[in-house]
Design an enzyme around this catalytic site. Structure first.
Site, PDB file in Angstrom:
ATOM      1  CB  CYS A 171      -0.906  -0.005   1.232  1.00  0.00           C
ATOM      2  SG  CYS A 171      -2.015   1.408   1.274  1.00  0.00           S
TER       3      CYS A 171
ATOM      4  CB  CYS B  68      -1.437   3.974   8.075  1.00  0.00           C
ATOM      5  SG  CYS B  68      -2.489   4.577   6.732  1.00  0.00           S
TER       6      CYS B  68
ATOM      7  CB  CYS C 164      -0.813  -0.036   8.294  1.00  0.00           C
ATOM      8  SG  CYS C 164      -1.615  -1.293   7.264  1.00  0.00           S
TER       9      CYS C 164
ATOM     10  CB  CYS D 116     -15.385  -7.077   7.218  1.00  0.00           C
ATOM     11  SG  CYS D 116     -14.573  -5.490   6.957  1.00  0.00           S
TER      12      CYS D 116
ATOM     13  CB  CYS E 134     -18.400  -4.855   6.170  1.00  0.00           C
ATOM     14  SG  CYS E 134     -17.402  -3.447   6.702  1.00  0.00           S
TER      15      CYS E 134
ATOM     16  CB  CYS F 288     -18.003   0.000   9.856  1.00  0.00           C
ATOM     17  SG  CYS F 288     -16.832  -0.813  10.960  1.00  0.00           S
TER      18      CYS F 288
ATOM     19  NE  ARG G  79     -17.535  -5.415  14.307  1.00  0.00           N
ATOM     20  CZ  ARG G  79     -18.051  -4.587  13.396  1.00  0.00           C
ATOM     21  NH1 ARG G  79     -17.292  -3.737  12.759  1.00  0.00           N
ATOM     22  NH2 ARG G  79     -19.334  -4.625  13.117  1.00  0.00           N
TER      23      ARG G  79
HETATM   24  N1  SAM Z   1      -6.660   0.485   3.275  1.00  0.00           N
HETATM   25  C1  SAM Z   1      -7.903   0.674   3.858  1.00  0.00           C
HETATM   26  C2  SAM Z   1      -7.953   1.834   4.822  1.00  0.00           C
HETATM   27  O1  SAM Z   1      -6.929   2.236   5.326  1.00  0.00           O
HETATM   28  O2  SAM Z   1      -9.053   2.332   5.044  1.00  0.00           O
HETATM   29  C3  SAM Z   1      -8.467  -0.549   4.525  1.00  0.00           C
HETATM   30  C4  SAM Z   1      -7.621  -1.448   5.378  1.00  0.00           C
HETATM   31  S1  SAM Z   1      -6.974  -0.807   6.902  1.00  0.00           S
HETATM   32  C5  SAM Z   1      -5.922  -2.114   7.313  1.00  0.00           C
HETATM   33  C6  SAM Z   1      -8.323  -0.827   8.027  1.00  0.00           C
HETATM   34  C7  SAM Z   1      -8.075  -0.376   9.447  1.00  0.00           C
HETATM   35  O3  SAM Z   1      -7.414  -1.397  10.178  1.00  0.00           O
HETATM   36  C8  SAM Z   1      -7.211   0.837   9.675  1.00  0.00           C
HETATM   37  O4  SAM Z   1      -7.877   2.034   9.466  1.00  0.00           O
HETATM   38  C9  SAM Z   1      -6.826   0.680  11.132  1.00  0.00           C
HETATM   39  O5  SAM Z   1      -7.755   1.330  11.975  1.00  0.00           O
HETATM   40  C10 SAM Z   1      -6.878  -0.837  11.351  1.00  0.00           C
HETATM   41  N2  SAM Z   1      -5.516  -1.352  11.561  1.00  0.00           N
HETATM   42  C11 SAM Z   1      -4.567  -1.535  10.628  1.00  0.00           C
HETATM   43  N3  SAM Z   1      -3.434  -1.978  11.171  1.00  0.00           N
HETATM   44  C12 SAM Z   1      -3.652  -2.080  12.502  1.00  0.00           C
HETATM   45  C13 SAM Z   1      -2.844  -2.463  13.608  1.00  0.00           C
HETATM   46  N4  SAM Z   1      -1.584  -2.807  13.439  1.00  0.00           N
HETATM   47  N5  SAM Z   1      -3.392  -2.453  14.833  1.00  0.00           N
HETATM   48  C14 SAM Z   1      -4.691  -2.099  14.997  1.00  0.00           C
HETATM   49  N6  SAM Z   1      -5.503  -1.714  13.985  1.00  0.00           N
HETATM   50  C15 SAM Z   1      -4.990  -1.693  12.762  1.00  0.00           C
HETATM   51  C1  DTB Z   2     -11.088  -2.419  12.047  1.00  0.00           C
HETATM   52  O1  DTB Z   2     -11.345  -1.387  12.713  1.00  0.00           O
HETATM   53  N1  DTB Z   2     -10.244  -3.352  12.448  1.00  0.00           N
HETATM   54  C2  DTB Z   2     -10.100  -4.356  11.419  1.00  0.00           C
HETATM   55  C3  DTB Z   2     -11.160  -3.935  10.358  1.00  0.00           C
HETATM   56  N2  DTB Z   2     -11.628  -2.693  10.874  1.00  0.00           N
HETATM   57  C4  DTB Z   2     -10.777  -3.838   8.956  1.00  0.00           C
HETATM   58  C5  DTB Z   2      -8.722  -4.472  10.936  1.00  0.00           C
HETATM   59  C6  DTB Z   2      -7.718  -4.738  12.037  1.00  0.00           C
HETATM   60  C7  DTB Z   2      -6.396  -4.947  11.404  1.00  0.00           C
HETATM   61  C8  DTB Z   2      -5.346  -5.355  12.390  1.00  0.00           C
HETATM   62  C9  DTB Z   2      -4.028  -5.541  11.730  1.00  0.00           C
HETATM   63  C10 DTB Z   2      -3.984  -6.601  10.699  1.00  0.00           C
HETATM   64  O2  DTB Z   2      -4.477  -7.739  10.912  1.00  0.00           O
HETATM   65  O3  DTB Z   2      -3.419  -6.351   9.623  1.00  0.00           O
HETATM   66 FE1  SF4 Z   3      -2.765   1.219   3.393  1.00  0.00          FE
HETATM   67 FE2  SF4 Z   3      -2.685   0.111   5.780  1.00  0.00          FE
HETATM   68 FE3  SF4 Z   3      -3.046   2.725   5.581  1.00  0.00          FE
HETATM   69 FE4  SF4 Z   3      -5.014   1.026   4.810  1.00  0.00          FE
HETATM   70  S1  SF4 Z   3      -4.224   1.310   6.874  1.00  0.00           S
HETATM   71  S2  SF4 Z   3      -4.284   2.837   3.717  1.00  0.00           S
HETATM   72  S3  SF4 Z   3      -3.788  -0.677   4.023  1.00  0.00           S
HETATM   73  S4  SF4 Z   3      -1.215   1.595   4.936  1.00  0.00           S
END
Ligand code: SAM
Ligand code: DTB
Ligand code: SF4
Length: 409
Positions: free
Chosen positions: A103, A107, A110, A147, A179, A239, A311
């Site tokens: 990606c 973030c 992430c 989802c 979702c 959500c 959630r």
């Molecule tokens: N790329 C899309 C976005 O950013 O909206 C969708 C996927 S993103 C992984 C969805 C959500 O997962 C993020 O907004 C964040 O709140 C949560 N998330 C991602 N990595 C995480 C982590 N290491 N710990 C907790 N929550 C995480």
């Molecule tokens: C949300 O708030 N938590 C979920 C879902 N929406 C998409 C994602 C959590 C991701 C945790 C890190 C991972 O597994 O990559």
């Molecule tokens: Fe990309 Fe992760 Fe950020 Fe979603 S949360 S936009 S997958 S870097």
């Protein structure tokens, strides 16, 4: 994966999960937050008062809720919860990463960002068949919502999006809520998702407006609010929630809840994630989230947004059964089921079944999503048309597009 070094033996978790990615843990021994406590108020307010749906919470009011003594806080959260929800039911949702890694966004939490060196395997968009097979399996195991997450900055109008629309249609045909979390969407793309039958769009605010810039620089808070507004306008339920444990202050967390609660209607789902500190990300050394921080966040979200599904999301693998039980008492009524979130581990079916059995709780049955009424909203009917996302199509919505909380405090 590398094992973590713990500051003291007391911080060591009872069991380390050997997984493809290094993760954080919730340490019961972490120090409690020591902030001035407000006076106890729960005994003087009636259930009717506390269970009202409001959109004008001030930060000071939210702080008083969050910092209340735990017995008062849980009592108040229970009053609100029981006025609107069955306290013994939990919605089971299953996540699937349909496109993983690479990606372009930054973030900081992430593992899927191309900017960080994590042990993640990049995967292009999965085949529709495979996704629907996973959805069927999830449904058969008791999940009512599926989802689909894609590591995209934004949706592009190409064949991949057409395939996601097919996935949405397929999930709905299985009788599940669908979702999606695909990054930013335009109004037109949201319309197409709604037409395909998408129940909910997940797009998290992640944190409060002031702290946001420390976590993400490649898109703004306003971008996020605009995506939420596009989904809402298209009649898709929202959500939206965030992450605790990224180094934010209590006020940053509460400012996020304030922005969510100022939306009219409230997001139908509010995920509260404990940071999963993945090795290779800038957050890899963040200390574990203290269990009562999660309890307080969930209780506060429940009190501010009485009708929403709150959630208990990422972070459960490292939580004790007792902490999770407290989160349910605080008003959480939805979890992610299965042994994987998107890329990191989750407790898995057996442990969750045992937990719910022990607590005498049960998975929520499927059925229409209780779409919330907006201030000036009207739905197409009283639910008799059978449309879920569609029934909210006629609603007008007020997702504020502003980088500051709508109501100061
Ligand atoms: N790329 C899309 C976005 O950013 O909206 C969708 C996927 S993103 C992984 C969805 C959500 O997962 C993020 O907004 C964040 O709140 C949560 N998330 C991602 N990595 C995480 C982590 N290491 N710990 C907790 N929550 C995480
Ligand atoms: C949300 O708030 N938590 C979920 C879902 N929406 C998409 C994602 C959590 C991701 C945790 C890190 C991972 O597994 O990559
Ligand atoms: Fe990309 Fe992760 Fe950020 Fe979603 S949360 S936009 S997958 S870097």
């Amino acid at each position: 994966m590398l094992s973590r070094v713990f500051a003291s033996p007391l911080e060591e978790p009872l069991f380390l999960n050997i997984v493809e990615l290094s993760v954080s843990h919730i340490a019961p021994s972490a120090p409690l937050e020591t902030l001035p406590r407000p006076e106890s108020t729960s005994r003087t307010e009636s259930s009717a008062d506390v269970a009202q749906t409001r959109h004008d919470w001030t930060l000071a009011e939210i702080r008083d809720i969050y910092l209340a003594p735990i017995p008062d806080l849980i009592y108040r959260a229970q009053q609100v919860h029981r006025a609107h929800n069955d306290p013994n039911e939990v919605q089971m949702c299953t996540l699937l990463s349909i496109k993983t890694g690479a990606c372009p966004e930054d973030c900081a939490y992430c593992p899927q960002s191309a900017r960080y060196k994590t042990e993640l395997e990049v995967e292009k968009l999965l085949d529709t068949e495979l996704v629907l097979h996973a959805a069927r399996k999830a449904r058969d195991a008791g999940s009512t919502r599926f989802c689909m997450g894609a590591a995209w900055r934004q949706v592009k109008d190409n064949q991949d999006f057409d395939r996601v629309l097919d996935m949405v249609r397929g999930v709905r045909e299985l009788g599940m809520e669908a979702c999606a979390t695909l990054g930013m969407v335009t109004a037109e793309q949201a319309e197409r998702l709604a037409e395909a039958g998408l129940t909910a769009y997940n797009h998290n605010l992640d944190t409060g407006p002031e702290f946001y810039g420390e976590i993400i620089t490649t898109r703004t808070y306003d971008d996020r609010l605009q995506t939420l507004q596009a989904a809402r306008k298209a009649g898709i339920t929202l959500c939206s929630g965030g992450i605790v444990g990224m180094g934010e202050s209590v006020d940053d967390r509460l400012a996020m809840l304030q922005v969510l609660a100022s939306m009219d209607p409230h997001p139908e789902s509010v995920p509260i994630n404990a940071l999963v500190a993945v090795e290779g990300t800038p957050m890899e050394d963040r200390p574990p989230v203290e269990p009562f921080t999660m309890v307080r966040m969930i209780a506060t979200a429940r009190i501010l947004m009485p009708l929403s599904r709150v959630r208990l999301s990422a972070g459960r693998t490292e939580m004790s059964d007792e902490t999770q039980a407290l989160c349910f008492l605080a008003g959480a009524n939805s979890i992610f089921a299965g042994d994987k979130l998107l890329t990191t581990p989750n407790p898995g079916e057996d442990r969750d079944r045992r937990l719910l059995d022990t607590l005498g709780m049960r998975p929520m049955a499927g059925g229409p999503v209780p779409a919330q009424q907006g201030g000036s909203s009207s739905s197409c009917c009283s639910g008799s048309c059978g449309s879920e996302a569609g029934s909210s199509k006629a609603r007008s919505s007020k997702v504020e597009s502003s980088t500051s909380p709508v109501h100061g405090g």
